[in-house]
Design a protein around this motif. Structure first.
Motif, PDB file in Angstrom:
ATOM      1  N   ASP A 464       5.033  59.690  75.174  1.00  9.33           N
ATOM      2  CA  ASP A 464       6.017  58.607  75.074  1.00  9.33           C
ATOM      3  C   ASP A 464       6.164  58.081  73.650  1.00  9.33           C
ATOM      4  OD1 ASP A 464       6.551  58.663  77.795  1.00  9.33           O
ATOM      5  OD2 ASP A 464       4.915  57.277  78.260  1.00  9.33           O
ATOM      6  N   TRP A 465       5.283  58.512  72.752  1.00  8.39           N
ATOM      7  CA  TRP A 465       5.315  58.005  71.385  1.00  8.39           C
ATOM      8  C   TRP A 465       6.310  58.778  70.530  1.00  8.39           C
ATOM      9  CZ3 TRP A 465       3.292  53.496  70.523  1.00  8.39           C
ATOM     10  CH2 TRP A 465       2.136  53.077  71.195  1.00  8.39           C
ATOM     11  N   LYS A 466       7.012  58.047  69.685  1.00 10.70           N
ATOM     12  CA  LYS A 466       7.901  58.668  68.706  1.00 10.70           C
ATOM     13  C   LYS A 466       7.616  58.079  67.331  1.00 10.70           C
ATOM     14  CE  LYS A 466      12.748  59.275  67.363  1.00 10.70           C
ATOM     15  NZ  LYS A 466      14.165  59.030  67.729  1.00 10.70           N
ATOM     16  N   LEU A 467       7.308  58.954  66.401  1.00 10.68           N
ATOM     17  CA  LEU A 467       7.019  58.555  65.016  1.00 10.68           C
ATOM     18  C   LEU A 467       8.164  58.991  64.122  1.00 10.68           C
ATOM     19  CD1 LEU A 467       4.787  57.513  62.924  1.00 10.68           C
ATOM     20  CD2 LEU A 467       4.325  59.958  62.556  1.00 10.68           C
ATOM     21  N   ILE A 468       8.631  58.087  63.266  1.00 13.58           N
ATOM     22  CA  ILE A 468       9.617  58.426  62.236  1.00 13.58           C
ATOM     23  C   ILE A 468       8.980  58.145  60.883  1.00 13.58           C
ATOM     24  CG2 ILE A 468      11.928  58.041  61.323  1.00 13.58           C
ATOM     25  CD1 ILE A 468      12.714  56.863  64.018  1.00 13.58           C
ATOM     26  N   HIS A 469       8.911  59.174  60.054  1.00 12.49           N
ATOM     27  CA  HIS A 469       8.346  59.045  58.712  1.00 12.49           C
ATOM     28  C   HIS A 469       9.484  59.154  57.696  1.00 12.49           C
ATOM     29  CE1 HIS A 469       5.588  59.428  55.347  1.00 12.49           C
ATOM     30  NE2 HIS A 469       6.243  60.511  54.958  1.00 12.49           N
ATOM     31  N   TYR A 470       9.630  58.143  56.863  1.00 11.41           N
ATOM     32  CA  TYR A 470      10.741  58.078  55.913  1.00 11.41           C
ATOM     33  C   TYR A 470      10.311  58.580  54.544  1.00 11.41           C
ATOM     34  CZ  TYR A 470      13.238  55.375  59.417  1.00 11.41           C
ATOM     35  OH  TYR A 470      13.867  54.974  60.574  1.00 11.41           O
ATOM     36  N   TYR A 471      11.152  59.444  53.959  1.00 10.80           N
ATOM     37  CA  TYR A 471      10.810  60.052  52.676  1.00 10.80           C
ATOM     38  C   TYR A 471      11.087  59.146  51.482  1.00 10.80           C
ATOM     39  CZ  TYR A 471      10.254  64.439  55.219  1.00 10.80           C
ATOM     40  OH  TYR A 471       9.833  65.413  56.079  1.00 10.80           O
ATOM     41  N   GLU A 472      11.959  58.166  51.626  1.00  6.67           N
ATOM     42  CA  GLU A 472      12.254  57.294  50.490  1.00  6.67           C
ATOM     43  C   GLU A 472      11.025  56.522  50.023  1.00  6.67           C
ATOM     44  OE1 GLU A 472      16.959  56.062  50.413  1.00  6.67           O
ATOM     45  OE2 GLU A 472      15.516  54.653  51.241  1.00  6.67           O
ATOM     46  N   ASP A 473      10.307  55.937  50.963  1.00  8.30           N
ATOM     47  CA  ASP A 473       9.185  55.065  50.581  1.00  8.30           C
ATOM     48  C   ASP A 473       7.909  55.354  51.354  1.00  8.30           C
ATOM     49  OD1 ASP A 473       9.927  54.188  53.072  1.00  8.30           O
ATOM     50  OD2 ASP A 473      10.622  52.208  52.413  1.00  8.30           O
ATOM     51  N   GLY A 474       7.891  56.386  52.195  1.00  8.89           N
ATOM     52  CA  GLY A 474       6.686  56.754  52.920  1.00  8.89           C
ATOM     53  C   GLY A 474       6.362  55.865  54.110  1.00  8.89           C
ATOM     54  N   ARG A 475       7.250  54.953  54.464  1.00  5.17           N
ATOM     55  CA  ARG A 475       6.950  54.076  55.595  1.00  5.17           C
ATOM     56  C   ARG A 475       7.079  54.842  56.910  1.00  5.17           C
ATOM     57  NH1 ARG A 475      12.326  53.270  54.793  1.00  5.17           N
ATOM     58  NH2 ARG A 475      13.643  52.809  56.613  1.00  5.17           N
ATOM     59  N   ASN A 476       6.510  54.267  57.952  1.00  7.17           N
ATOM     60  CA  ASN A 476       6.539  54.879  59.272  1.00  7.17           C
ATOM     61  C   ASN A 476       7.025  53.874  60.312  1.00  7.17           C
ATOM     62  OD1 ASN A 476       5.113  57.500  58.605  1.00  7.17           O
ATOM     63  ND2 ASN A 476       3.547  56.027  57.965  1.00  7.17           N
ATOM     64  N   GLU A 477       7.744  54.368  61.293  1.00  8.51           N
ATOM     65  CA  GLU A 477       8.104  53.580  62.468  1.00  8.51           C
ATOM     66  C   GLU A 477       7.514  54.272  63.691  1.00  8.51           C
ATOM     67  OE1 GLU A 477      12.462  52.038  60.801  1.00  8.51           O
ATOM     68  OE2 GLU A 477      12.354  53.416  62.509  1.00  8.51           O
ATOM     69  N   LEU A 478       7.052  53.497  64.642  1.00 10.55           N
ATOM     70  CA  LEU A 478       6.453  54.030  65.863  1.00 10.55           C
ATOM     71  C   LEU A 478       7.063  53.324  67.063  1.00 10.55           C
ATOM     72  CD1 LEU A 478       4.180  55.936  67.001  1.00 10.55           C
ATOM     73  CD2 LEU A 478       2.729  53.882  67.062  1.00 10.55           C
ATOM     74  N   TYR A 479       7.569  54.102  67.998  1.00 13.15           N
ATOM     75  CA  TYR A 479       8.207  53.536  69.181  1.00 13.15           C
ATOM     76  C   TYR A 479       7.588  54.106  70.453  1.00 13.15           C
ATOM     77  CZ  TYR A 479      11.754  52.138  65.803  1.00 13.15           C
ATOM     78  OH  TYR A 479      12.405  51.590  64.720  1.00 13.15           O
ATOM     79  N   ASP A 480       7.512  53.263  71.458  1.00 12.11           N
ATOM     80  CA  ASP A 480       7.086  53.674  72.798  1.00 12.11           C
ATOM     81  C   ASP A 480       8.347  53.854  73.632  1.00 12.11           C
ATOM     82  OD1 ASP A 480       6.098  54.020  75.334  1.00 12.11           O
ATOM     83  OD2 ASP A 480       5.022  52.107  75.431  1.00 12.11           O
ATOM     84  N   LEU A 481       8.812  55.096  73.754  1.00  8.34           N
ATOM     85  CA  LEU A 481      10.098  55.352  74.396  1.00  8.34           C
ATOM     86  C   LEU A 481      10.088  55.059  75.892  1.00  8.34           C
ATOM     87  CD1 LEU A 481      11.273  58.617  72.591  1.00  8.34           C
ATOM     88  CD2 LEU A 481      11.813  56.233  72.044  1.00  8.34           C
TER      89      LEU A 481
END
Length: 573
Positions: A464-481
């Motif tokens: 159920d986890w979704k990780l988005i890793h952004y290349y601009e600044d290395g930040r991450n988002e994590l969602y429980d779908l």
């Protein structure tokens, strides 16, 4: 090398096999770039044979276990169709009865995904069974190359990664994989994987109707089409209906043949330009009135980088949806009328999410966030239907499925044995039979800036986890779908261990596929970027609201007149 048993293929006498047999089809109806059938068979088979000799074709399916009663295939790929654009998926404004009846006898993969949030990479993945990063096609292909780093003119923090401008000829397409299994192959519609030398007929398809390098119909959706691979019909003829008829004619031409076929209908619809007939606009403008949608209200929100449509009430787009659905019905009817429906697997999907931002701003993806070009579910989660006669029955299945899975699934259904070591996808045949397959994570890599506001990023879904890793600044988002399908609550700060685990897996996958990455843009101007955002939010979105409200006014007319009428007028002049 475990490509295929050539001796056994010759004994079986499969036309279109590697032994150079003549391909049978009705030459009165179809040609393949004006070449004779024998020449086509020799040219394509020699190419495949050369690849085997060079050791470049390890994933070609074995033919020694092929069944004599192999199914036909019709693969319907829609351009820019959002999952929520279908009545069976919850749309109350658009009407899709033919697609709905197909869904009603298919297995519907509720976790079905495109391999990328834009078109060319997804198409490459479907054709090859490989992830876009592995075939090095990670953004839509612009023949002029304006989205390559050396020609980049946008004021962005990063320069996009370089990518290939055509699908390499040493990649094996699903059409080529079906050749040694005795299949005749047909392609109609949008190709967008290369121009001269890299067209469908250069990549294993016997017939091509309309596939060339462009990603949008050059002359729009009404003849004359200005399409070098499709003869013009009568002035004002509607493109989706024409492509549906071309595919239906091919299906009828194959009735009674011993040779099975693979027909791919890749619509240009519902990609921009957003064009419909006045009759259909009238229908859906009236429907909007009846539903209470034709009122003054906010239709857009500004989501991070760009305005995004939140309402399905565009009567022009609704007309495009109906024409698309009518064409699908034409194809389904042809299978029934020709007596081939009971032996034809039908697949239906889209290459990316609906266009809620950028391009025509035509639809809404709610409850999913974003749409085409974006890293959220609205950009990648798709209708994903497989109808296997006598097996599927309209059930829903939660197994993860993505664009790379079509290749091995089709090859197995055709009686071949895909080499899993050379593919990123898995066969979904066990799932179709009611069995389970081992759980697996899914990955995406998009090192580009989408025209729809998407940001350079990589994605991983695990359970159920979704990780988005952004290349601009290395930040991450994590969602429980499971609890946040709209991706509104970023849980990364609350679950650092989960982020670390998934990020490690994601980086390992990126290394394995040979991913290319964006680089720093020395010309980036932060102040100008912030001014542009402010302009888009405070001025651009208001303009968009006025423009889309106008589509619903009773006196609406396109600036240059209705497209079908204009096409007929130009023809007369």
């Amino acid at each position: 090398m475990r490509a295929c048993n050539l001796e056994n293929a010759e004994e079986q006498g499969d036309t279109g096999s590697l032994t150079g047999g003549t391909i049978r089809y009705n030459t009165d109806l179809f040609e393949t770039n004006s070449r004779k059938p024998v020449s086509i068979a020799v040219n394509v088979n020699m190419r495949i044979l050369s690849l085997i000799v060079l050791g470049c074709l390890p994933m070609l399916p074995q033919v020694c276990h092929a069944e004599t009663n192999r199914p036909n295939f019709v693969f319907i790929l829609v351009d820019d169709l959002g999952r929520q654009d279908l009545t069976c998926e919850g749309s109350t404004f658009y009407e899709t009865p033919n697609i709905d009846r197909l869904a009603g006898r298919s297995m519907r993969f509720t976790n079905g995904y495109a391999a990328c949030q834009v078109c060319s990479p997804s198409r490459a993945a479907i054709q090859t069974g490989k992830t876009p990063a592995r075939v090095q096609i990670t953004d839509y292909i612009s023949p002029a190359g304006h989205n390559q780093p050396e020609q980049w003119r946008r004021n962005t923090k990063l320069l996009p990664a370089r990518f290939e401008k055509q699908l390499a000829l040493d990649e094996v397409t699903v059409a080529e994989a079906l050749r040694p299994l005795g299949y005749h192959t047909f392609f109609a519609g949008k190709w967008h994987l290369g121009g001269a030398g890299f067209l469908p007929t250069d990549q294993g398809y016997d017939i091509n109707r309309g596939g060339h390098e462009a990603g949008t119909p050059p002359g729009g959706y009404f003849a004359p089409y200005e399409n070098p691979a499709l003869e013009d019909g009568p002035a004002g003829e509607h493109l989706p209906l024409r492509l549906g008829r071309e595919t239906a004619r091919y299906i009828h031409s194959q009735a009674g043949n011993d040779q099975p076929f693979f027909a791919m209908l890749a619509f240009y619809s519902v990609h921009g330009p957003i064009q419909s007939t006045q009759t259909l606009w009238n229908k859906y403008q009236g429907k909007a009135e009846q539903m209470g949608l034709a009122v003054q209200r906010e239709r857009f929100i500004f989501d991070r980088t760009q305005e995004v449509r939140q309402v399905q009430d565009n009567p022009l787009y609704a007309g495009m949806m109906e024409s698309l659905d009518t064409a699908v019905g034409t194809v389904l009817d042809a299978l029934q009328e020709s007596g081939q429906a009971d032996n034809t697997v039908v697949i239906f999907t889209s290459d990316n999410g609906g266009v809620s931002s950028g391009d025509g701003y035509a639809t809404a993806s709610l409850p999913l966030r974003g749409g085409k070009g974006r890293q959220w579910e609205g950009g990648i989660r798709e209708p994903y239907y497989i109808h296997w006669p006598g097996v599927t029955d309209g059930s829903k299945n939660e197994t993860f499925a993505t664009g790379v899975d079509f290749f091995p699934t089709i090859v197995e259904l055709a009686g071949g044995t895909p080499n899993a070591q050379e593919l990123d996808g898995i066969s979904l045949v066990p799932v179709l039979k009611g069995q389970e397959v081992p759980a697996r994570p899914l990955f995406w890599h998009y090192p580009h800036y989408g025209n729809q506001g998407g940001e350079p990023s990589a994605i991983m879904r695990s359970g159920d986890w979704k990780l988005i890793h952004y290349y601009e600044d290395g930040r991450n988002e994590l969602y429980d779908l499971a609890h946040d399908i709209g991706e509104q609550s970023d849980l990364a700060s609350q679950n650092p261990a989960q982020v670390r685990t998934m990020l490690t897996q994601l980086k390992s996958w990126l290394a394995d596929v040979g991913a290319r990455f964006p680089s720093s843009n020395p010309k980036f101007n932060q102040a100008a970027y912030e001014r542009g955002l402010k302009q888009a939010r405070e001025v651009g979105m208001k303009k968009r609201e006025r423009e889309h409200a106008a589509y619903l006014k009773p006196d609406f007319s396109p600036r240059k007149g209705w497209w079908q009428d204009m096409a007929k007028k130009v023809s007369r002049d």
